[in-house]
Scaffold this motif. Structure first.
Motif, PDB file in Angstrom:
ATOM      1  N   HIS A 188       0.744  -1.150   0.105  1.00  0.00           N
ATOM      2  CA  HIS A 188      -0.200   0.035   0.004  1.00  0.00           C
ATOM      3  C   HIS A 188       0.880   1.201  -0.034  1.00  0.00           C
ATOM      4  O   HIS A 188       0.670   2.098  -0.704  1.00  0.00           O
ATOM      5  CB  HIS A 188      -1.067   0.030   1.092  1.00  0.00           C
ATOM      6  N   GLU A 239       1.929   8.742  10.392  1.00  0.00           N
ATOM      7  CA  GLU A 239       0.375   8.470  10.440  1.00  0.00           C
ATOM      8  C   GLU A 239      -0.007   7.962   9.094  1.00  0.00           C
ATOM      9  O   GLU A 239       0.579   8.564   8.049  1.00  0.00           O
ATOM     10  CB  GLU A 239      -0.526   9.787  10.728  1.00  0.00           C
ATOM     11  N   LEU A 240      -0.900   7.027   8.872  1.00  0.00           N
ATOM     12  CA  LEU A 240      -1.097   6.659   7.404  1.00  0.00           C
ATOM     13  C   LEU A 240      -2.177   7.633   7.075  1.00  0.00           C
ATOM     14  O   LEU A 240      -3.315   7.759   7.466  1.00  0.00           O
ATOM     15  CB  LEU A 240      -1.965   5.103   7.733  1.00  0.00           C
ATOM     16  N   ASN A 241      -1.832   8.238   5.839  1.00  0.00           N
ATOM     17  CA  ASN A 241      -2.611   9.202   5.091  1.00  0.00           C
ATOM     18  C   ASN A 241      -2.902   9.014   3.866  1.00  0.00           C
ATOM     19  O   ASN A 241      -2.023   9.516   3.149  1.00  0.00           O
ATOM     20  CB  ASN A 241      -1.961  10.843   5.529  1.00  0.00           C
ATOM     21  N   GLY A 242      -3.955   8.353   3.416  1.00  0.00           N
ATOM     22  CA  GLY A 242      -4.421   8.183   1.986  1.00  0.00           C
ATOM     23  C   GLY A 242      -3.223   7.310   1.591  1.00  0.00           C
ATOM     24  O   GLY A 242      -2.947   6.248   1.877  1.00  0.00           O
ATOM     25  N   ARG A 298      -5.907  -3.024  -5.120  1.00  0.00           N
ATOM     26  CA  ARG A 298      -4.983  -2.249  -4.276  1.00  0.00           C
ATOM     27  C   ARG A 298      -6.124  -0.840  -3.881  1.00  0.00           C
ATOM     28  O   ARG A 298      -6.146  -0.423  -3.033  1.00  0.00           O
ATOM     29  CB  ARG A 298      -4.024  -1.486  -4.994  1.00  0.00           C
ATOM     30  N   VAL A 338      -8.901  -1.773  -1.560  1.00  0.00           N
ATOM     31  CA  VAL A 338      -8.223  -1.846  -0.331  1.00  0.00           C
ATOM     32  C   VAL A 338      -8.037  -0.477   0.462  1.00  0.00           C
ATOM     33  O   VAL A 338      -8.173  -0.093   1.650  1.00  0.00           O
ATOM     34  CB  VAL A 338      -6.786  -2.863  -0.268  1.00  0.00           C
ATOM     35  N   ALA A 339      -7.311   0.495  -0.623  1.00  0.00           N
ATOM     36  CA  ALA A 339      -7.109   1.590   0.132  1.00  0.00           C
ATOM     37  C   ALA A 339      -8.236   2.343   0.439  1.00  0.00           C
ATOM     38  O   ALA A 339      -8.343   3.239   1.589  1.00  0.00           O
ATOM     39  CB  ALA A 339      -6.563   2.414  -1.166  1.00  0.00           C
ATOM     40  N   LEU A 389      -9.443   0.999   3.817  1.00  0.00           N
ATOM     41  CA  LEU A 389      -8.468   1.572   4.936  1.00  0.00           C
ATOM     42  C   LEU A 389      -8.633   2.970   5.043  1.00  0.00           C
ATOM     43  O   LEU A 389      -8.749   3.431   6.356  1.00  0.00           O
ATOM     44  CB  LEU A 389      -7.072   1.612   4.205  1.00  0.00           C
ATOM     45  N   GLU A 390      -9.159   3.862   4.198  1.00  0.00           N
ATOM     46  CA  GLU A 390      -9.219   5.373   4.341  1.00  0.00           C
ATOM     47  C   GLU A 390     -10.586   5.315   5.482  1.00  0.00           C
ATOM     48  O   GLU A 390     -10.625   6.254   6.423  1.00  0.00           O
ATOM     49  CB  GLU A 390      -9.886   6.158   3.425  1.00  0.00           C
ATOM     50  N   LYS A 424      -9.447   4.280   8.780  1.00  0.00           N
ATOM     51  CA  LYS A 424      -8.658   5.418   9.374  1.00  0.00           C
ATOM     52  C   LYS A 424      -9.444   6.416   9.891  1.00  0.00           C
ATOM     53  O   LYS A 424      -9.208   7.072  10.927  1.00  0.00           O
ATOM     54  CB  LYS A 424      -7.718   5.866   8.446  1.00  0.00           C
ATOM     55  N   LYS A 447      -9.721   8.124  13.294  1.00  0.00           N
ATOM     56  CA  LYS A 447      -9.025   9.455  13.872  1.00  0.00           C
ATOM     57  C   LYS A 447     -10.053  10.226  14.636  1.00  0.00           C
ATOM     58  O   LYS A 447      -9.904  10.930  15.705  1.00  0.00           O
ATOM     59  CB  LYS A 447      -9.100  10.258  12.348  1.00  0.00           C
TER      60      LYS A 447
END
Lengths: 360, 457
Positions: A15, A53-56, B152, B155-156, B159-160, B163, B167
């Protein structure tokens, strides 16, 4: 080994990849967040802690902390979920516990060993398991010490070699069997192939064996249950999975071993959401995802009527090569299934997503 | 001498010449036909047909048909004109020769060109094939890449989403830590309105804040779950109500629960040490499976070497380097013998023998010592051993053998076993070295002694 259908196989998707300017020795997810921590050694011989931090599609650097000595390993295992203190072992043998909000002064510090702390593990924190929070460190000086953050300077347990005998480097340590307040077990792997299991309740050596090659990494599938499985990886591409439910008085634990790659297997990490799936990382920069299948009967009686364990079988779910250098550290995220971070000796840290794990 | 074929017949048209050549029974193959621009030859040994043509022809397009005992040539003229005759009639020899050679050369050149052309076409074909395969592979790769990309992206996105949930959870925690109690209500309420799109009972808000003032991660977690759930009205309401009940239910005991939890943590263990032993090992390096075979071999060889030394290592550990050398010990022994220290000499020889029991000189010298010490039996033994080791009997060890025999003989005599002494040894000694006067004299003496005893008894 059973084959998994092509379309249903888990895929390892890369990723994010982040190039670092220092050698990364360990990478860990900060529990309950999308943040990760990289620990390592800068070229000028100082330790580096970076919080990302995972950002996009990228990693955003939140904090960078520099310490006088290079840091080899770290764990969040012994802290509570609110505090999330990081325990680290460094090249000088110091064990420190840091509050990442105020990292100038450690919350706890002790010079635990005379030489580099190769491996660290924590138990009793993060809402997992019961009992006192404890940290175990294994060092090149051949000793394994268990620390309680509430007690300064003196370890609560010390496993060292008999006076006068030669000592071997301890390369890896792991906690296990912490299913109630008293029980706890520490497993240590050494560079001559010895694996020793210490019982902290009775303060004795419970089991030992030798797997003929230096042990790079040991891990129980879960720390907080009655010990179920132990995976030990070693040099020359071999790893062993021990079934820890049945201990035979002379033969010890049953195991199945697999020779996966030609190179050293640096790390093994079990998926937090499924204890029969684990990932091994190799010296050739590859990652293998394995699944353990239990046998029909987990124990049987031998000729004298003693119970002995029966080892199951392993199947390779997926394998991928990400780098040319060894992948020395691996960590699954406890919050999102399939999300993991790995750090390699080519000074990059990669965030990977393993798909279709819920279908296994 | 070739047989000329002359019975050819020909006819012509403005553009071509047709030549028919009967073969008189000979079999023709394409190799027998040679055709140049102005020269035609058919050679089927022993038959030969040769024609220097009237005018040049186009030899690439001309054909020859072999069949029916006949070769039929179709030669296309370069210039459409009618020929007077098939061959150049009044050509002189030189011109003919020149034309012939020229033709041959030209044919060779053509052949070369043709092979070149063939090569080129072959290469081009190969290139084309390669390009085609490359294109196919490229397409395949692209397809796989596309699949991977899709995966991908999917999955991204997931994940967003996850996340963002995290947050928000974190934001709440930080807000709680920093701000005062009454201030907390406002942002919370706003958030709730955004997400839930519902108006809340003011009571809820206050009760929540009261609960929030107690520290408890349990509560924070519930909050996170609450706010991150999908904004479906019914679901949300269910969540809120259930969460509330939980809150209120736990509210009173949560404070206590936290304290209890802290008390429940057992005290740190009493410090203790566990002693460990590591797997014993001969080598200082750590065990590696791939080297096990090498190591076994090395150990085996070491054991062999030790056996060859043929002695108890522990005793020899006290000795110096030179004392372990049999030759040095022999010299020492010799010196001691010369000085008269016979016992010392014997000791030296003993040690030397233990180190190397194959040196006959050691036994020989020890025999001499024993003689002097009057250990006659031992002397005999040693000389015998020396003699054993001195086989095969060659001129080189003559000296030694003589000595051995003499010493043994002397021993026998001193034991008064004259017959053996004389018969065996002195005779043998004499045999080896018949010129030695001393031995002769001694032999004589003994013979007399024997005769004397025989006479007396």
């Amino acid at each position: 080994m059973s084959a998994v259908l092509g379309a249903e196989r888990p895929q390892v998707v890369s990723h994010v990849q982040q190039a670092l300017s220092y050698t990364v020795f360990d990478c860990k997810w900060v529990p309950r967040s999308a943040r990760l921590l990289c620990l390592g050694s800068a070229a000028r011989g100082t330790g580096v802690l970076q919080l990302y931090e995972l950002n996009g599609a990228r990693l955003q650097l939140l904090r960078e902390i520099e310490k006088p000595k290079p840091i080899k390993c770290g764990t969040f295992g012994a802290t509570s979920l609110q505090q999330r203190y990081l325990a680290t072992g460094d090249f000088d043998g110091n064990l420190n516990i840091w509050n990442l909000e105020a990292p100038e002064i450690p919350v706890y510090s002790v010079k635990g060993h005379k030489e580099i702390i190769n491996s660290i593990d924590g138990v009793g924190g993060l809402g997992i398991g019961e009992g006192a929070p404890e940290i175990v460190t294994g060092s090149r000086d051949g000793t394994v010490k268990v620390w309680d953050p509430r007690q300064n300077d003196i370890p609560v347990a010390n496993m060292e070699s008999v006076q006068g005998e030669s000592k071997r480097d301890c390369w890896t340590v792991a906690f296990g069997n912490a299913y109630n307040l008293e029980e706890r077990v520490v497993c240590a792997g050494y560079d001559n192939g010895d694996i020793k299991l210490f019982d902290l309740k009775t303060m004795s050596l419970r089991w030992e064996t030798n797997i003929k090659n230096g042990v790079c990494s040991v891990e129980f599938d879960r720390k907080d249950i009655n010990m179920n499985k132990l995976v030990a990886t070693s040099l020359e591409g071999k790893f062993h999975v021990f079934d820890m439910r049945t201990q035979h008085p002379t033969k010890g634990f049953a195991y199945v071993s697999e020779k996966a790659q030609k190179s050293t297997i640096w790390q093994v990490r079990h998926l937090p959401q499924n204890r029969d799936i684990f990932m091994t990382s190799g010296g050739s920069g590859s990652l293998h995802l394995w699944k353990y299948e239990y046998p029909a009967q987990r124990s049987k009686k031998d000729s004298e009527g003693c119970e002995m364990g029966v080892a199951g079988s392993l199947s390779l779910l997926q394998n991928v090569t990400l780098s040319t250098q060894p992948i020395s550290s691996l960590d699954w995220s406890p919050d999102k299934t399939g999300l993991c971070v790995c750090g390699a000796y080519d000074q990059t840290v990669r965030v990977l997503i393993v798909t279709k794990l819920n279908k296994i | 001498m070739p047989v000329w074929l002359r019975e050819h017949s020909w006819r012509q048209s403005p553009t071509a010449v047709y030549l028919s050549l009967p073969l008189r029974g000979a079999r023709a193959t394409p190799a027998n036909i040679f055709c140049g621009e102005q020269y035609l030859k058919v050679s089927i040994p022993p038959f030969l047909f040769e024609a220097v043509l009237y005018a040049p022809i186009d030899d690439t397009n001309s054909t020859a048909k072999i069949g029916n005992g006949n070769i039929f040539f179709t030669l296309y003229k370069k210039e459409p004109a009618l020929w007077d005759s098939l061959t150049l009639a009044n050509a002189d020899k030189e011109k003919l020769q020149y034309l012939r050679e020229n033709a041959v050369l030209k044919a060779q050149e053509k052949a070369k060109e043709e092979t070149e052309a063939k090569k080129i076409t072959k290469q081009e074909h190969k290139k084309y094939a390669l390009e085609a395969t490359m294109k196919l592979e490229e397409a395949e790769r692209k397809r796989i890449e596309a699949l991977k990309e899709k995966e991908r992206q999917k999955v991204a996105e997931e994940l967003e989403l996850w996340k963002n949930q995290q947050k928000d959870g974190d934001k709440y925690k930080s807000i709680q830590k920093k701000e005062e109690l009454p201030q907390e209500i406002q942002p919370l309420k706003e958030r709730k309105n955004e997400k839930m799109n519902k108006t809340l009972i003011p009571n809820e808000g206050s009760s929540k804040t009261r609960l929030k003032s107690t520290r408890g991660c349990i509560i924070e977690l519930y909050f996170v779950i609450l706010l991150s759930s999908k904004p479906e009205k019914s679901l949300a309401s269910f969540f809120i109500s259930s969460a509330l009940t939980l809150f209120i239910g736990h509210g009173s005991c949560s404070i206590f629960a936290q304290k209890l939890k802290e008390e429940q943590l057992p005290a740190p263990r009493a410090p203790a040490t566990i002693k460990v032993n590591f797997t014993p090992r001969v080598f200082p390096t750590a065990l590696r499976e791939s080297r096990v075979a090498e190591e076994e071999e090395w150990l085996h060889k070491q054991a062999e070497a030790r056996r060859i030394i043929n002695s108890d290592l522990s005793e020899l550990e006290d000795l110096k380097e030179e004392e372990k050398n049999p030759d040095w010990l022999k010299d020492k022994g010799n010196k001691m013998f010369a000085m008269g220290d016979y016992l010392g000499a014997v000791n030296a020889y003993n040690l030397a023998v233990r180190l190397n029991n194959k040196l006959p000189l050691l036994y020989l010298n020890r025999a001499a010592c024993h003689l002097k010490l009057r250990n006659l039996h031992k002397a005999i033994e040693d000389s015998s051993k020396a003699l054993e080791l001195l086989t095969p009997p060659v001129p080189d060890n003559e000296n030694a053998r003589v000595k051995a025999h003499v010493r043994r003989g002397t021993a026998f005599c001193q034991l008064e076993l004259y017959t053996e002494g004389e018969a065996l040894d002195y005779e043998a000694a004499l045999k080896i070295d018949p010129r030695n006067k001393i031995i002769e004299k001694d032999a004589e003496k003994i013979r007399h002694l024997i005769q004397g005893t025989m006479q007396s008894s």
